[in-house]
Every structure is written in structure tokens, then in C-alpha cells.
Write an enzyme that holds these catalytic residues in place. Sequence first.
Site, PDB file in Angstrom:
ATOM      1  N   ARG A  20     -53.686 -42.085  14.733  1.00 31.70           N
ATOM      2  CA  ARG A  20     -53.525 -40.540  15.251  1.00 31.70           C
ATOM      3  C   ARG A  20     -52.899 -39.823  14.149  1.00 31.70           C
ATOM      4  O   ARG A  20     -52.602 -38.694  14.420  1.00 31.70           O
ATOM      5  CB  ARG A  20     -53.010 -40.492  16.422  1.00 31.70           C
ATOM      6  CG  ARG A  20     -53.710 -41.050  17.747  1.00 31.70           C
ATOM      7  CD  ARG A  20     -53.127 -40.537  18.990  1.00 31.70           C
ATOM      8  NE  ARG A  20     -53.277 -39.362  19.223  1.00 31.70           N
ATOM      9  CZ  ARG A  20     -52.169 -38.301  19.199  1.00 31.70           C
ATOM     10  NH1 ARG A  20     -51.297 -38.493  18.579  1.00 31.70           N
ATOM     11  NH2 ARG A  20     -52.641 -37.105  19.233  1.00 31.70           N
ATOM     12  N   THR A 176     -43.138 -33.599  36.545  1.00 30.45           N
ATOM     13  CA  THR A 176     -42.653 -32.667  37.840  1.00 30.45           C
ATOM     14  C   THR A 176     -43.352 -33.456  39.116  1.00 30.45           C
ATOM     15  O   THR A 176     -44.740 -33.308  38.883  1.00 30.45           O
ATOM     16  CB  THR A 176     -43.115 -31.047  37.701  1.00 30.45           C
ATOM     17  OG1 THR A 176     -42.611 -30.540  36.482  1.00 30.45           O
ATOM     18  CG2 THR A 176     -42.582 -30.294  38.882  1.00 30.45           C
ATOM     19  N   HIS A 197     -49.509 -32.084  22.296  1.00 26.03           N
ATOM     20  CA  HIS A 197     -50.879 -32.720  22.229  1.00 26.03           C
ATOM     21  C   HIS A 197     -50.475 -33.452  20.665  1.00 26.03           C
ATOM     22  O   HIS A 197     -51.431 -34.550  20.396  1.00 26.03           O
ATOM     23  CB  HIS A 197     -51.748 -31.517  21.914  1.00 26.03           C
ATOM     24  CG  HIS A 197     -53.055 -32.118  22.035  1.00 26.03           C
ATOM     25  ND1 HIS A 197     -53.564 -33.426  22.100  1.00 26.03           N
ATOM     26  CD2 HIS A 197     -54.296 -31.375  22.445  1.00 26.03           C
ATOM     27  CE1 HIS A 197     -54.956 -33.645  22.292  1.00 26.03           C
ATOM     28  NE2 HIS A 197     -55.326 -32.284  22.383  1.00 26.03           N
ATOM     29  N   ASP A 201     -53.111 -37.735  23.590  1.00 26.09           N
ATOM     30  CA  ASP A 201     -54.300 -37.140  23.728  1.00 26.09           C
ATOM     31  C   ASP A 201     -54.470 -37.160  25.492  1.00 26.09           C
ATOM     32  O   ASP A 201     -53.736 -38.320  26.003  1.00 26.09           O
ATOM     33  CB  ASP A 201     -55.621 -37.552  23.107  1.00 26.09           C
ATOM     34  CG  ASP A 201     -55.344 -37.458  21.583  1.00 26.09           C
ATOM     35  OD1 ASP A 201     -54.850 -36.281  21.158  1.00 26.09           O
ATOM     36  OD2 ASP A 201     -55.704 -38.448  20.882  1.00 26.09           O
TER      37      ASP A 201
END
Length: 222
Positions: A20, A176, A197, A201
Site C-alpha cells: 500500500r 461510534t 484512507h 481501504d
Amino acid sequence: MNAPTPTPTPVPIDLGTWPRRQHFAHYRRRVPCAYAMTVEVDVTAFAAALRRSPRKSYLAQIWALATVVNRHEEFRMCLTASGDPAVWPVVHPAFTVFNPARETFACVWAPYDPDFGRFHDTAAPLLAEHSRATDFFPQGDPPPDTFDVSSLPWASFTGFTLDIRDNGDHLAPIFTLGRYTARDTRLFLPLAVQIHHAAADGFHTARLTNELQTLLADPTWL
């Protein structure tokens, strides 16, 4: 209880082999953004087990989140002093405690323990001790190797988004929890996940929420 001392050192990610690497650079520098995903988690078996247990639902929810978070490096990410990505060995939950008299909340934290009973025994006194707290952080500033959990037990929701100004460099997930919703014979928990991000992903967040569903569907750990 205080954080492990000293705070562990995060392990830098090898940018030469990290799949990544380009995604991280893109979403941190070129198109910096966070995203939110709200899911309904089936907690029918989980809630039934807790009705037979003296342990607190909120702490069981927090422990379950911490367990799946600690399985995956993308949810334990941080930045080194030089701005490079790194991974904490373990992250610990920081969570809200509501003060009904003041209509405010405090943020406290407890060290994660893979044994739910030990975690509960450490975290439960914090709820009692700080339910009347007047300081936002009654234990002092949370350690850097924490992630945030908050609860809105007064409302169920199908969407929830935090607006993080400029998205910043906050790579840790933010969770939450909402009020249970009954539908037919099932009980559901709304859960919102906010994530940078650059760190993860949609695939990674979907995997995390699916693993949470599996963990809560078989609550033998309670």
C-alpha cells in the site's frame, strides 16, 4: 491503571515491500481524506449472553472492538517523527464516560488484554470512578498508542460521520456505537467506523466489521 511504561516503540513499515505504499502516499498527500462506514451488527446472541452475565455491555463492546483492531496492522498505524508510517505492537481503547449531571463526558483509557475478564476487571472501575469527572481527560492525556470509542446509547442511527478538519494525520480508527434496534426476533447494534484512507481501504474496514460480527455471534468469551 496507567499505560505500559515506557510506551512501546512503533515498528516502521518497510516502504520498499509494502503493497500500500502508493496508496498511503496518495491519500496522505495528494488527496488527503478520511471515510466513514456505518454498519448494523447482529448482537442477538451477544445481548442474550450479557443478560446472564454481571459484566457490562459497553465494556464487552469495547473489548470486542479492541480485539479485532489488534489483529490488523492497518488499524494500529501511526507516524514516526519523520512522517513515515509505522505500526504499534498493541493499541489500547480510549472510551467516553458520560456525566449525566453535567451533560458532558470524560475520555478514559484501559490497557487492552486478550482475556476479556482481566480487561473488564481493569476497565469497570474506571466507569464508576470517572462517571462524575469534570476533566475531559481525568487520567491525563491518553498514550499515543490508543484508539477512540464513543457511545450514543440514546439514539440509533444508519449513518454517522465525524468531520476531521484537514483530515490531519490521525491514522487510528474512531468508533461510534449507537442504541440497539430490535427488528423481528433480532437485535442490531449500529456501529460507525471513521478511518483515514491513508491507513486502510474499504476492504480492510469491511473485513474488520465482518470479524466483529463473527466475534459477537459466538460470545463464549463472555
